[in-house]
Design a protein around this motif. Sequence first.
Motif, PDB file in Angstrom:
ATOM      1  N   ILE A  60      43.999  10.468 -41.036  1.00 29.98           N
ATOM      2  CA  ILE A  60      44.516  11.704 -41.797  1.00 29.98           C
ATOM      3  C   ILE A  60      46.028  11.143 -43.013  1.00 29.98           C
ATOM      4  O   ILE A  60      45.851  11.176 -44.042  1.00 29.98           O
ATOM      5  N   ALA A  61      46.412  10.101 -42.377  1.00 32.55           N
ATOM      6  CA  ALA A  61      47.660   9.635 -42.902  1.00 32.55           C
ATOM      7  C   ALA A  61      47.554   8.935 -43.365  1.00 32.55           C
ATOM      8  O   ALA A  61      48.215   9.031 -44.950  1.00 32.55           O
ATOM      9  N   GLY A  62      46.227   8.042 -43.727  1.00 33.86           N
ATOM     10  CA  GLY A  62      46.073   6.674 -44.679  1.00 33.86           C
ATOM     11  C   GLY A  62      45.822   7.982 -45.833  1.00 33.86           C
ATOM     12  O   GLY A  62      45.874   7.170 -47.022  1.00 33.86           O
ATOM     13  N   LEU A  63      45.062   8.693 -45.720  1.00 38.38           N
ATOM     14  CA  LEU A  63      43.961   8.575 -46.667  1.00 38.38           C
ATOM     15  C   LEU A  63      44.855   9.850 -47.638  1.00 38.38           C
ATOM     16  O   LEU A  63      45.053  10.110 -48.657  1.00 38.38           O
ATOM     17  N   LEU A  64      45.692  10.411 -46.404  1.00 36.75           N
ATOM     18  CA  LEU A  64      46.716  11.146 -47.635  1.00 36.75           C
ATOM     19  C   LEU A  64      47.838  10.184 -48.192  1.00 36.75           C
ATOM     20  O   LEU A  64      48.801  10.328 -49.446  1.00 36.75           O
ATOM     21  N   ASN A  65      48.203   9.133 -47.700  1.00 40.63           N
ATOM     22  CA  ASN A  65      49.188   8.237 -48.333  1.00 40.63           C
ATOM     23  C   ASN A  65      48.321   7.202 -49.208  1.00 40.63           C
ATOM     24  O   ASN A  65      49.270   7.108 -50.660  1.00 40.63           O
TER      25      ASN A  65
ATOM     26  N   CYS B 206      52.828   8.650 -41.587  1.00 41.13           N
ATOM     27  CA  CYS B 206      52.594   9.234 -43.757  1.00 41.13           C
ATOM     28  C   CYS B 206      53.601   9.386 -43.730  1.00 41.13           C
ATOM     29  O   CYS B 206      54.356  10.157 -43.255  1.00 41.13           O
ATOM     30  N   TYR B 207      54.067   9.719 -45.138  1.00 46.62           N
ATOM     31  CA  TYR B 207      55.806  10.182 -46.257  1.00 46.62           C
ATOM     32  C   TYR B 207      56.044  11.421 -46.195  1.00 46.62           C
ATOM     33  O   TYR B 207      54.605  12.602 -45.876  1.00 46.62           O
ATOM     34  N   PRO B 208      57.030  11.707 -45.182  1.00 42.27           N
ATOM     35  CA  PRO B 208      57.250  13.325 -45.133  1.00 42.27           C
ATOM     36  C   PRO B 208      57.533  13.809 -46.059  1.00 42.27           C
ATOM     37  O   PRO B 208      56.091  14.836 -46.448  1.00 42.27           O
ATOM     38  N   VAL B 209      57.589  13.599 -46.892  1.00 41.50           N
ATOM     39  CA  VAL B 209      56.660  14.690 -48.898  1.00 41.50           C
ATOM     40  C   VAL B 209      55.667  14.854 -48.742  1.00 41.50           C
ATOM     41  O   VAL B 209      55.309  15.541 -49.025  1.00 41.50           O
ATOM     42  N   VAL B 210      54.327  13.906 -48.258  1.00 37.99           N
ATOM     43  CA  VAL B 210      53.058  13.515 -48.483  1.00 37.99           C
ATOM     44  C   VAL B 210      52.458  14.824 -46.893  1.00 37.99           C
ATOM     45  O   VAL B 210      51.667  16.446 -47.391  1.00 37.99           O
ATOM     46  N   ALA B 211      53.103  14.823 -46.243  1.00 32.25           N
ATOM     47  CA  ALA B 211      52.424  15.305 -44.808  1.00 32.25           C
ATOM     48  C   ALA B 211      53.242  16.795 -44.971  1.00 32.25           C
ATOM     49  O   ALA B 211      52.451  17.488 -44.609  1.00 32.25           O
ATOM     50  N   ASP B 212      54.464  16.820 -45.289  1.00 31.46           N
ATOM     51  CA  ASP B 212      54.854  18.338 -45.427  1.00 31.46           C
ATOM     52  C   ASP B 212      53.947  19.050 -46.431  1.00 31.46           C
ATOM     53  O   ASP B 212      53.943  20.379 -46.277  1.00 31.46           O
ATOM     54  N   ALA B 213      53.473  18.922 -47.422  1.00 31.74           N
ATOM     55  CA  ALA B 213      52.933  19.037 -48.262  1.00 31.74           C
ATOM     56  C   ALA B 213      51.573  20.002 -47.720  1.00 31.74           C
ATOM     57  O   ALA B 213      50.877  20.797 -48.563  1.00 31.74           O
ATOM     58  N   VAL B 214      51.085  18.632 -46.574  1.00 33.22           N
ATOM     59  CA  VAL B 214      48.952  19.677 -46.469  1.00 33.22           C
ATOM     60  C   VAL B 214      49.408  20.805 -45.288  1.00 33.22           C
ATOM     61  O   VAL B 214      50.101  21.353 -44.301  1.00 33.22           O
TER      62      VAL B 214
END
Length: 306
Positions: free
Chosen positions: A237-242, A274-282
């Motif tokens: 999921i981290a790779g996909l979110l990035n 994952c970038y925190p700004v990306v992870a925090d939005a999920v």
Amino acid sequence: MKHFVGIDVGGTRIKAGLVNAHFQVLNEEVIWLEDADKSEHAVLARIVEAVDAVSNTQAVESVGVGIAGCIDARRGIVVTSPNFPAWNNFDVVGRLKKHVSVPILVDNDAHCVIGGEYLAGAAVDCPDLLGFTLGTGVGGAIFLDGRLWRGIRGMAGEFGHITVEPGGPLCGCGSYGCLEMYCSRVGFEYLCSRDPVEGTDKQSPHLPQQLAHAAQSGNVTALAHFNTAGTMLGRTIAGLLNSLNVNNIVLAGGVSHTFNWMKDAMWTELRKRCYPVVADAVTVRLGTLGDKAGIIGAAMQWRLQD
Ligand SMILES: [Zn+2]
């Protein structure tokens, strides 16, 4: 009210349902496929039988079929299917048209499951979405701006075959260390063959539930297997979110019911990679339609067309 038929063709059974415009499943039928029934002709005959059984005398607008594999939805062709090796570039829609007089659509089964959750389940109002089907294997679907992204050859969303461990076990796809080899029933079978868990049968279709039961009793090995599965899911999921920076993940399929045991490891790994700004939005949600997601998504495929 208009009615639609959805057919979910699995390796061992065909599930069919009559669905109304409010996404309610009115009639359901299950037809089991014996090994002898798996010829092209026999499976088509079973699909037609299922359409007739659920529609009964009700007029229907369309029939949608979901099948595992590489499906060319625009042309109505099964390019390849792991469950039906003889179906190579098989014109399933053309063949069904001889027996069914309404429009017929076909798509990948995971696209149908996540499509069902998108239209009527956990992912309503989630136009930017990654959906995972965690079952025998792992499938998935990508929705961007409210559109199902199928990819050039219909293969978009095959998250199960993303490499999570380069030196990992051989997968059915021919690669090594795919997500599917850790976070699915097949994955748990591999983990249990490497490190058995007392009181479980690694060949059982109920292995994920057996492992959850063992984890509940504090079995350290079972907890470690869920930890591994969750870590690999988080890595994927981290790779996909990035890459895609969407804000919704939906997990569907039988193995998703054990997500509680994986979720801490998943979030730890996801946040690590994952970038925190990306992870925090999920937000990660579980599917709410269960077995009906595939039928609803198949029946309402016309809503998911380009
Ligand atoms: Zn694979």
